[in-house]
Design a protein around this motif. Structure first.
Motif, PDB file in Angstrom:
ATOM      1  N   VAL A 124       0.862  -1.364   0.107  1.00  0.00           N
ATOM      2  CA  VAL A 124      -0.089  -0.130  -0.014  1.00  0.00           C
ATOM      3  C   VAL A 124       0.930   1.194  -0.156  1.00  0.00           C
ATOM      4  O   VAL A 124       2.009   1.179   0.697  1.00  0.00           O
ATOM      5  N   TRP A 125       0.517   2.070  -0.629  1.00  0.00           N
ATOM      6  CA  TRP A 125       1.230   3.568  -0.688  1.00  0.00           C
ATOM      7  C   TRP A 125       0.279   4.313  -0.062  1.00  0.00           C
ATOM      8  O   TRP A 125      -1.089   4.518  -0.398  1.00  0.00           O
ATOM      9  N   ASP A 153      -0.217  -2.520  -4.611  1.00  0.00           N
ATOM     10  CA  ASP A 153      -1.315  -3.270  -4.904  1.00  0.00           C
ATOM     11  C   ASP A 153      -2.462  -2.034  -4.584  1.00  0.00           C
ATOM     12  O   ASP A 153      -3.540  -2.153  -5.342  1.00  0.00           O
ATOM     13  N   ILE A 154      -2.598  -1.502  -3.757  1.00  0.00           N
ATOM     14  CA  ILE A 154      -3.615  -0.455  -3.182  1.00  0.00           C
ATOM     15  C   ILE A 154      -2.693   0.924  -2.886  1.00  0.00           C
ATOM     16  O   ILE A 154      -1.863   0.941  -2.500  1.00  0.00           O
ATOM     17  N   GLY A 201     -10.449  18.262  -0.114  1.00  0.00           N
ATOM     18  CA  GLY A 201      -9.752  17.027   0.307  1.00  0.00           C
ATOM     19  C   GLY A 201     -10.374  15.877   0.301  1.00  0.00           C
ATOM     20  O   GLY A 201     -11.668  15.624   0.051  1.00  0.00           O
ATOM     21  N   GLY A 202      -9.774  14.932   1.323  1.00  0.00           N
ATOM     22  CA  GLY A 202     -10.280  13.732   1.504  1.00  0.00           C
ATOM     23  C   GLY A 202      -9.927  12.962   0.559  1.00  0.00           C
ATOM     24  O   GLY A 202      -9.319  13.489  -0.452  1.00  0.00           O
ATOM     25  N   SER A 203      -9.825  11.580   0.844  1.00  0.00           N
ATOM     26  CA  SER A 203      -9.114  10.550  -0.105  1.00  0.00           C
ATOM     27  C   SER A 203      -9.919   9.456  -0.353  1.00  0.00           C
ATOM     28  O   SER A 203     -10.723   9.185   0.441  1.00  0.00           O
ATOM     29  N   SER A 204      -9.446   8.553  -1.130  1.00  0.00           N
ATOM     30  CA  SER A 204      -9.977   7.152  -1.373  1.00  0.00           C
ATOM     31  C   SER A 204      -9.006   6.236  -1.841  1.00  0.00           C
ATOM     32  O   SER A 204      -7.804   6.610  -2.049  1.00  0.00           O
ATOM     33  N   TRP A 205      -9.213   4.827  -1.489  1.00  0.00           N
ATOM     34  CA  TRP A 205      -8.169   3.739  -1.768  1.00  0.00           C
ATOM     35  C   TRP A 205      -8.847   3.167  -3.255  1.00  0.00           C
ATOM     36  O   TRP A 205      -9.832   2.806  -3.446  1.00  0.00           O
ATOM     37  N   TYR A 206      -7.352   3.067  -3.751  1.00  0.00           N
ATOM     38  CA  TYR A 206      -7.687   2.574  -5.273  1.00  0.00           C
ATOM     39  C   TYR A 206      -6.858   1.171  -5.494  1.00  0.00           C
ATOM     40  O   TYR A 206      -5.712   1.172  -4.715  1.00  0.00           O
ATOM     41  N   ILE A 207      -7.448   0.370  -6.098  1.00  0.00           N
ATOM     42  CA  ILE A 207      -6.847  -0.864  -6.495  1.00  0.00           C
ATOM     43  C   ILE A 207      -5.944  -0.635  -7.954  1.00  0.00           C
ATOM     44  O   ILE A 207      -6.734  -0.456  -8.713  1.00  0.00           O
ATOM     45  N   ALA A 254      -7.643  -8.125  -2.659  1.00  0.00           N
ATOM     46  CA  ALA A 254      -7.412  -6.700  -2.257  1.00  0.00           C
ATOM     47  C   ALA A 254      -9.026  -5.976  -2.009  1.00  0.00           C
ATOM     48  O   ALA A 254      -9.502  -5.395  -1.206  1.00  0.00           O
ATOM     49  N   GLU A 255      -9.974  -6.523  -2.747  1.00  0.00           N
ATOM     50  CA  GLU A 255     -11.471  -6.316  -2.881  1.00  0.00           C
ATOM     51  C   GLU A 255     -12.016  -6.617  -1.533  1.00  0.00           C
ATOM     52  O   GLU A 255     -12.829  -5.921  -0.954  1.00  0.00           O
ATOM     53  N   ASP A 256     -11.876  -7.973  -1.120  1.00  0.00           N
ATOM     54  CA  ASP A 256     -12.294  -8.085   0.049  1.00  0.00           C
ATOM     55  C   ASP A 256     -11.911  -7.426   1.081  1.00  0.00           C
ATOM     56  O   ASP A 256     -12.881  -7.356   1.986  1.00  0.00           O
ATOM     57  N   PHE A 257     -10.631  -7.418   1.079  1.00  0.00           N
ATOM     58  CA  PHE A 257      -9.985  -6.577   2.237  1.00  0.00           C
ATOM     59  C   PHE A 257     -10.732  -5.257   2.563  1.00  0.00           C
ATOM     60  O   PHE A 257     -11.135  -4.795   3.763  1.00  0.00           O
ATOM     61  N   LEU A 258     -10.651  -4.478   1.286  1.00  0.00           N
ATOM     62  CA  LEU A 258     -11.293  -3.158   1.480  1.00  0.00           C
ATOM     63  C   LEU A 258     -12.797  -3.046   1.774  1.00  0.00           C
ATOM     64  O   LEU A 258     -13.338  -2.584   2.484  1.00  0.00           O
TER      65      LEU A 258
END
Lengths: 428, 299
Positions: free
Chosen positions: A36-37, A92-93, A306-312, A322-326
């Motif tokens: 993850v970054w 990955d994310i 602002g605010g942010s989101s996680w991307y695969i 990754a999808e199941d985890f998120l």
């Protein structure tokens, strides 16, 4: 002889370091680990770690490898890798600013995995927040922190000038200007601080009207855009009348607050984390809604910044994991959001989380206000607006226009220049 | 006869050895410098956001675009302003300092030289940040000026176009004077002291010796520092990026900073950025060429 020994040693060291580099690469291949970054140890990274720990409790062997990468570096590294067409260096994310995502999706559509098959109830997130990470009804990101705009004021300075927090709640920018002038006269302080070059104040103003500096077709729309002109007028007046202190960079922005030179700040609610680090101002702050733009029908006292989101990314070898985890942490777990709030102050966009008790706890720093539930409430009122990949270009152009107007350029010329520059940047 | 049997004369053998010694460096330069340059040129003919690159139509449209780009033109003007003001001041200062520190009777020479050279040891980013905080409205410079009674309130140095440019120029002079001074010192040490003695005997004063002996004998060094400074200034990036962020209203942005923004801040347009880089490259080449020609006194 001595030289020979040295040569052998140096060569040996070189080979060894190369081998070390090679082993680092191969270690990432492990099946149950996601790289993850993300940026900010106390906020995003900590939240990610808590999510991973919770997920690992029922999924043995699962772990995340978080590489701390500043928000700007995330963008630069992504751009470099994607432009070279080599996605293999991507994690990955990746965490990404909401304002920058549309730009990446336009430029590098292949760098991300769409989340069509993800098991998640998207309606649990606000419509506006979803729209940042969507293109044509397809979801690409799992929303994370809330960017609802709040206005924070130093109640002690307001009191000195004869005002209370209520006087600044649900007001318009013209009323704000009146109060601001008065405050400046009586106390010598500015009612608001704002960055000149990279500032978001104008963006928040126009977005609070459900509008933007682009039209629905994505074209530059500054000249002839009544809402835009109204916002720029109001903002320039605030600067010219010593209501807003215009600063040059983020350091100065923060220091106007810590030094008490400015009595207020309007920004995404993540700014509370910064405010709370000034311990000596504990109990002096209060939060309320931002002012709204006068004379525009669609104007509200709410916006997002602002605010942010996680991307695969498309480099993810184990998309299912990754999808199941998120989905099972950020996407559906109120336990998770309850756990991160006290630790990080990260306010969720996951609406069911806002009803939890943790969100109603009073906050000492903000004079006992229960700011978390207040912010969640604000976020439900934010109007939607047209997104553009050219967000940063638009911001730069309008901020330049304001500086030019303040320095004496006529409004028509400055706006025309902003319009032309933005339109120019949108062509290829 | 003997050598013919072996198939190689001594001369060809030596030639071959020469080529073998040259090969590693040449191959590296070709791969690391020339190949990227050619690739950059090809990219500069392409257009499109991010990964969707295609050849432009017409093929030089990126170069034509530069003519219509007001921000890039402003960045050219800014960069040349830095060049025209900062480089002469810096080089004159450097040569004077070198002359002072070359004095035979000066004590603690090593100490003074280190002091002047020391700014070069700081990283570009950190010194930019330090200048930024020094010239902030509540920074060191304003505090001193206010304590001395020269200013009543803090002056917004970085918020005003003219003063922001001046701050950048001051920063550049501080950072690079010592660096150039070292070259002059090295050059001065190559001038025989007897030449100066002879001049003294002939009755030349300090000013005359400086212009008639020091400057002509230092000429190759002066030309070299000129080319390096021009090259460095045209590629200026860190100061614009970290000290002023190009602001206020693009009044301090440099060409390289704008190129960077085009790639990494705005919607990525690598084709256009490559075209602008090529224009910068051509400018550097032309200026260096003029410099060499002007400085060349051979017949």
């Amino acid at each position: 002889m001595k030289k020979k020994v040295l040569t052998v040693l140096l060569t040996g060291a070189m080979v060894a370091s190369m081998a070390a580099g090679a082993t680092v690469v191969s270690a990432e291949e492990s099946d149950n680990t996601l790289t993850v970054w993300a940026w900010d140890q106390n906020f995003n990274i900590k939240s990610m770690q808590i999510a991973a720990d919770q997920y690992a409790a029922d999924h043995e062997g699962f772990s995340v490898d978080i590489i701390e990468t500043s928000s700007d570096d995330c963008q630069t590294k992504l751009t470099t890798a994607a432009n070279a067409g080599d996605y293999s260096t991507l994690p990955d994310i990746v965490l990404m600013q909401d304002n920058s995502y549309q730009k990446f999706l336009k430029a590098y559509p292949d760098a991300f995995t769409d989340l069509k098959d993800m098991d998640i109830n998207w309606d649990d997130f606000g419509a506006l927040k979803q729209s940042y990470s969507m293109v044509d009804d397809t979801h690409y990101g799992v929303p994370f922190d809330n960017g609802a705009v709040i206005a924070c004021y130093r109640t002690d300075i307001l009191e000195e000038a004869g005002y209370t927090l209520d006087d600044l709640t649900d007001i318009t920018w013209s009323r704000f200007e009146e109060i601001g002038k008065d405050v400046h006269e009586k106390t010598g302080k500015y009612l608001l601080t704002s960055e000149a070059t990279g500032g978001d104040t104008l963006m928040m103003m126009i977005q609070s009207c459900g509008a933007n500096f682009v039209n629905e077709d994505g074209e530059a729309y500054i000249v002839g855009n009544e809402t835009a002109e109204k916002c720029i007028d109001l903002y320039t007046e605030l600067v010219q009348n010593d209501v807003v202190k215009l600063v040059n960079n983020w350091d100065e922005y923060i220091s106007t607050i810590t030094s008490g030179e400015a009595a207020g700040i309007v920004n995404g609610n993540w700014i509370t984390a910064t405010l709370m680090s000034t311990e000596d101002q504990k109990g002096l702050w209060g939060i309320t809604t931002m002012p709204k733009v006068d004379g525009v029908d669609t104007a509200t006292n709410y916006a997002n910044n602002g605010g942010s989101s996680w991307y695969i990314t498309s480099n993810c070898k184990n998309v299912e994991l990754a999808e199941d985890f998120l989905a099972s942490t950020f996407g559906s777990s109120t336990d998770f959001y309850d756990a991160i709030l006290p630790e990080t102050g990260a306010i969720s966009c996951y609406l069911p989380a806002g009803e939890s008790d943790v969100y109603n706890e009073p906050n000492e720093f903000f004079g006992g206000q229960s700011i978390f539930s207040t912010i969640v409430e604000y976020s439900s009122h934010i109007p939607e607006f047209t997104k553009t990949p050219y967000h940063y270009e638009a911001r730069e152009c309008v901020n330049t226009a304001v500086v030019n107007i303040v320095n004496g350029t006529s409004k028509e010329d400055a706006l025309q220049e902003a319009q032309d520059t933005l339109a120019f940047k949108m062509t290829e | 006869m003997n050598s013919k049997k072996k198939g190689m004369t001594l001369a060809t053998k030596q030639k071959a050895a020469g080529w073998i010694f040259l090969a590693p460096a040449s191959i590296m330069i070709a791969i690391m410098s020339f190949y990227p340059m050619i690739r950059a040129f090809i990219i500069s003919l392409q257009t499109g956001a991010g990964a969707n690159m295609r050849f432009a139509d017409p093929i030089f449209s990126n170069y034509k675009r530069i003519l219509a780009d007001k921000v890039f033109q402003q960045s050219i003007a800014n960069t040349f302003l830095y060049l025209i003001i900062q480089v002469p001041i810096m080089l004159v200062l450097a040569i004077l300092l070198a002359q002072l520190l070359n004095n035979k009777d000066l004590k603690f020479k090593g100490f003074f030289r280190t002091c002047v050279f020391l700014p070069c040891a700081t990283s570009l980013v950190s010194y930019s940040l330090i200048f930024r905080s020094m010239f902030a409205t509540d920074g060191l410079v304003n505090s001193v000026l206010m304590k001395l009674g020269i200013l009543s309130t803090g002056y917004n140095f970085l918020g005003n176009a003219t003063s922001a440019k001046i701050v950048i120029i001051i920063a550049l002079i501080w950072r690079w004077t010592g660096y150039n001074m070292v070259f002059y010192l090295a050059g001065l040490q190559n001038i025989e002291y007897s030449v100066y003695e002879a001049a003294k005997i002939d009755g030349a004063n300090g000013w005359k010796t400086f212009w008639k002996i020091t400057v002509p004998l230092l000429k190759p060094t002066i030309i070299m520092t000129f080319i390096m400074s021009i090259n460095g200034t045209l590629q200026l990036f860190d100061e614009s990026m970290n000290l002023t962020k190009g602001g206020p209203a693009n009044s301090t942005i440099t060409m390289s900073h704008y190129v960077y923004n085009t790639c990494f801040v705005n919607v990525p347009n690598f084709g256009y950025a490559a075209a602008m880089s090529f224009i910068i490259f051509i400018m550097v080449a032309i200026l260096a060429f003029i410099n060499l020609k002007v400085g060349d006194t051979r017949d």
